[in-house]
Design a protein around this motif. Structure first.
Motif, PDB file in Angstrom:
ATOM      1  N   THR A  24     -20.983 -55.452 -61.605  1.00 33.17           N
ATOM      2  CA  THR A  24     -19.524 -55.568 -61.541  1.00 33.17           C
ATOM      3  C   THR A  24     -18.978 -54.378 -60.756  1.00 33.17           C
ATOM      4  O   THR A  24     -19.303 -53.234 -61.066  1.00 33.17           O
ATOM      5  CB  THR A  24     -18.900 -55.589 -62.952  1.00 33.17           C
ATOM      6  OG1 THR A  24     -19.453 -56.699 -63.683  1.00 33.17           O
ATOM      7  CG2 THR A  24     -17.392 -55.732 -62.883  1.00 33.17           C
TER       8      THR A  24
ATOM      9  N   GLU B  39     -15.261 -53.005 -59.038  1.00 30.82           N
ATOM     10  CA  GLU B  39     -13.820 -53.146 -58.853  1.00 30.82           C
ATOM     11  C   GLU B  39     -13.397 -52.203 -57.739  1.00 30.82           C
ATOM     12  O   GLU B  39     -13.780 -51.029 -57.737  1.00 30.82           O
ATOM     13  CB  GLU B  39     -13.103 -52.795 -60.153  1.00 30.82           C
ATOM     14  CG  GLU B  39     -11.620 -53.036 -60.122  1.00 30.82           C
ATOM     15  CD  GLU B  39     -10.987 -52.757 -61.466  1.00 30.82           C
ATOM     16  OE1 GLU B  39     -10.329 -51.692 -61.587  1.00 30.82           O
ATOM     17  OE2 GLU B  39     -11.156 -53.579 -62.389  1.00 30.82           O
ATOM     18  N   ARG B  40     -12.633 -52.737 -56.799  1.00 29.53           N
ATOM     19  CA  ARG B  40     -12.149 -51.914 -55.693  1.00 29.53           C
ATOM     20  C   ARG B  40     -10.649 -52.100 -55.518  1.00 29.53           C
ATOM     21  O   ARG B  40     -10.120 -53.178 -55.758  1.00 29.53           O
ATOM     22  CB  ARG B  40     -12.852 -52.290 -54.369  1.00 29.53           C
ATOM     23  CG  ARG B  40     -14.300 -51.865 -54.275  1.00 29.53           C
ATOM     24  CD  ARG B  40     -14.386 -50.342 -54.152  1.00 29.53           C
ATOM     25  NE  ARG B  40     -15.737 -49.879 -54.070  1.00 29.53           N
ATOM     26  CZ  ARG B  40     -16.353 -49.532 -52.961  1.00 29.53           C
ATOM     27  NH1 ARG B  40     -15.760 -49.619 -51.805  1.00 29.53           N
ATOM     28  NH2 ARG B  40     -17.596 -49.090 -53.001  1.00 29.53           N
ATOM     29  N   HIS B  41     -10.006 -51.057 -55.071  1.00 31.73           N
ATOM     30  CA  HIS B  41      -8.572 -51.071 -54.774  1.00 31.73           C
ATOM     31  C   HIS B  41      -8.414 -50.755 -53.293  1.00 31.73           C
ATOM     32  O   HIS B  41      -8.951 -49.762 -52.813  1.00 31.73           O
ATOM     33  CB  HIS B  41      -7.843 -50.051 -55.645  1.00 31.73           C
ATOM     34  CG  HIS B  41      -8.058 -50.295 -57.103  1.00 31.73           C
ATOM     35  ND1 HIS B  41      -7.223 -51.082 -57.854  1.00 31.73           N
ATOM     36  CD2 HIS B  41      -9.047 -49.885 -57.935  1.00 31.73           C
ATOM     37  CE1 HIS B  41      -7.674 -51.143 -59.094  1.00 31.73           C
ATOM     38  NE2 HIS B  41      -8.782 -50.420 -59.171  1.00 31.73           N
TER      39      HIS B  41
ATOM     40  N   ARG C 220      -9.326 -66.262 -55.646  1.00 32.84           N
ATOM     41  CA  ARG C 220     -10.728 -66.107 -56.031  1.00 32.84           C
ATOM     42  C   ARG C 220     -11.607 -67.018 -55.185  1.00 32.84           C
ATOM     43  O   ARG C 220     -11.143 -67.965 -54.572  1.00 32.84           O
ATOM     44  CB  ARG C 220     -10.944 -66.447 -57.502  1.00 32.84           C
ATOM     45  CG  ARG C 220     -10.855 -67.926 -57.769  1.00 32.84           C
ATOM     46  CD  ARG C 220     -11.416 -68.323 -59.133  1.00 32.84           C
ATOM     47  NE  ARG C 220     -11.399 -69.770 -59.217  1.00 32.84           N
ATOM     48  CZ  ARG C 220     -10.512 -70.469 -59.920  1.00 32.84           C
ATOM     49  NH1 ARG C 220      -9.586 -69.863 -60.624  1.00 32.84           N
ATOM     50  NH2 ARG C 220     -10.584 -71.789 -59.921  1.00 32.84           N
TER      51      ARG C 220
ATOM     52  N   VAL D  93     -15.587 -63.465 -56.835  1.00 32.89           N
ATOM     53  CA  VAL D  93     -14.740 -62.424 -56.268  1.00 32.89           C
ATOM     54  C   VAL D  93     -13.297 -62.836 -56.542  1.00 32.89           C
ATOM     55  O   VAL D  93     -12.873 -63.920 -56.144  1.00 32.89           O
ATOM     56  CB  VAL D  93     -14.978 -62.247 -54.753  1.00 32.89           C
ATOM     57  CG1 VAL D  93     -14.160 -61.085 -54.210  1.00 32.89           C
ATOM     58  CG2 VAL D  93     -16.463 -62.050 -54.458  1.00 32.89           C
ATOM     59  N   SER D  94     -12.566 -61.980 -57.249  1.00 30.72           N
ATOM     60  CA  SER D  94     -11.172 -62.292 -57.568  1.00 30.72           C
ATOM     61  C   SER D  94     -10.273 -61.195 -57.012  1.00 30.72           C
ATOM     62  O   SER D  94     -10.684 -60.043 -56.833  1.00 30.72           O
ATOM     63  CB  SER D  94     -10.981 -62.457 -59.074  1.00 30.72           C
ATOM     64  OG  SER D  94     -11.388 -61.298 -59.765  1.00 30.72           O
TER      65      SER D  94
ATOM     66  N   GLU E 279      -1.326 -55.532 -56.283  1.00 27.58           N
ATOM     67  CA  GLU E 279      -0.939 -54.380 -57.086  1.00 27.58           C
ATOM     68  C   GLU E 279      -0.054 -53.497 -56.219  1.00 27.58           C
ATOM     69  O   GLU E 279      -0.038 -53.669 -54.997  1.00 27.58           O
ATOM     70  CB  GLU E 279      -2.169 -53.626 -57.601  1.00 27.58           C
ATOM     71  CG  GLU E 279      -3.071 -53.056 -56.525  1.00 27.58           C
ATOM     72  CD  GLU E 279      -4.299 -52.356 -57.098  1.00 27.58           C
ATOM     73  OE1 GLU E 279      -4.613 -52.532 -58.275  1.00 27.58           O
ATOM     74  OE2 GLU E 279      -4.925 -51.620 -56.339  1.00 27.58           O
TER      75      GLU E 279
ATOM     76  N   LYS F  82      -6.174 -55.360 -55.582  1.00 31.60           N
ATOM     77  CA  LYS F  82      -7.319 -55.117 -56.458  1.00 31.60           C
ATOM     78  C   LYS F  82      -8.307 -56.265 -56.254  1.00 31.60           C
ATOM     79  O   LYS F  82      -7.935 -57.433 -56.291  1.00 31.60           O
ATOM     80  CB  LYS F  82      -6.882 -55.067 -57.917  1.00 31.60           C
ATOM     81  CG  LYS F  82      -8.028 -54.945 -58.896  1.00 31.60           C
ATOM     82  CD  LYS F  82      -7.507 -55.008 -60.331  1.00 31.60           C
ATOM     83  CE  LYS F  82      -8.639 -55.081 -61.329  1.00 31.60           C
ATOM     84  NZ  LYS F  82      -8.115 -55.243 -62.709  1.00 31.60           N
ATOM     85  N   MET F  83      -9.564 -55.912 -56.010  1.00 28.04           N
ATOM     86  CA  MET F  83     -10.633 -56.901 -55.866  1.00 28.04           C
ATOM     87  C   MET F  83     -11.681 -56.632 -56.936  1.00 28.04           C
ATOM     88  O   MET F  83     -12.107 -55.492 -57.116  1.00 28.04           O
ATOM     89  CB  MET F  83     -11.281 -56.803 -54.476  1.00 28.04           C
ATOM     90  CG  MET F  83     -12.399 -57.818 -54.248  1.00 28.04           C
ATOM     91  SD  MET F  83     -13.280 -57.539 -52.687  1.00 28.04           S
ATOM     92  CE  MET F  83     -14.426 -56.247 -53.189  1.00 28.04           C
ATOM     93  N   THR F  84     -12.094 -57.675 -57.634  1.00 26.50           N
ATOM     94  CA  THR F  84     -13.160 -57.563 -58.630  1.00 26.50           C
ATOM     95  C   THR F  84     -14.305 -58.476 -58.219  1.00 26.50           C
ATOM     96  O   THR F  84     -14.107 -59.672 -58.000  1.00 26.50           O
ATOM     97  CB  THR F  84     -12.652 -57.946 -60.038  1.00 26.50           C
ATOM     98  OG1 THR F  84     -11.518 -57.138 -60.355  1.00 26.50           O
ATOM     99  CG2 THR F  84     -13.734 -57.740 -61.080  1.00 26.50           C
TER     100      THR F  84
ATOM    101  N   VAL G 264     -18.127 -59.766 -59.317  1.00 22.73           N
ATOM    102  CA  VAL G 264     -19.110 -59.869 -60.390  1.00 22.73           C
ATOM    103  C   VAL G 264     -20.268 -60.721 -59.877  1.00 22.73           C
ATOM    104  O   VAL G 264     -20.075 -61.862 -59.461  1.00 22.73           O
ATOM    105  CB  VAL G 264     -18.520 -60.502 -61.668  1.00 22.73           C
ATOM    106  CG1 VAL G 264     -19.583 -60.610 -62.749  1.00 22.73           C
ATOM    107  CG2 VAL G 264     -17.323 -59.713 -62.172  1.00 22.73           C
TER     108      VAL G 264
END
Length: 158
Positions: free
Chosen positions: A12, A14-16, A85, A106-107, A111, A116-118, A120
């Protein structure tokens, strides 16, 4: 016959990004854009690349490392919701040996100041392949490249 095995793990990240959500999403979806950032080794030789970014579409990328080993990535897109996503399944091969199979989601979310990208990835490493963290490291490098691409100055070529 060689020993068969599976080793499961989940990655996992998470990137901003200081970039608008549509720009970040498009960097994944548009072939000419994805080619600019996708990959983690700038000195490897590109062999072929294809991207059909839609539910039911596919992607393939083959590169040769400096020692001549062919690294192949083959994906199938399962679900794509623009600017929200996407979900895809993919395998990775070294020469003719499949080393892993993955399902990735990828979601994206807006923000203040950007996106924000997550990411998994549920990965299965096959038949004794010893990853030793290289998948995580390579993915992190790829996302560093994505940041440089989407946060780059629009007046310079990426």
């Amino acid at each position: 016959m060689s020993e068969r095995s599976t080793e499961h793990t989940t990655i996992t990240i998470e990137r901003h990004f200081n970039a608008p959500l549509p720009r970040v999403f498009s960097a994944w979806a548009i072939p000419e854009q994805k080619r600019q950032w996708f990959g983690c080794h700038g000195d490897w030789k590109p062999l072929d690349f294809h991207l059909d970014f839609r539910a039911g579409g596919s992607e393939s990328n083959r590169v040769a490392s400096t020692d001549g080993v062919v690294h192949a990535y083959q994906a199938r897109y399962i679900d794509v919701v623009p600017n929200e996503r996407f979900i895809y399944a993919f395998d990775m091969m070294l020469d003719d040996v499949r080393i892993s199979v993955s399902l990735a989601t990828v979601s994206f979310a807006e923000e203040p100041g950007g996106t924000k990208m997550t990411f998994v990835e549920q990965v299965v490493f096959l038949d004794g392949y010893g990853d030793n963290g290289s998948r995580l490291a390579g993915t992190e490098i790829g996302f560093d490249n994505l940041r440089l691409y989407v946060e780059g100055d629009d007046t310079r070529p990426n």
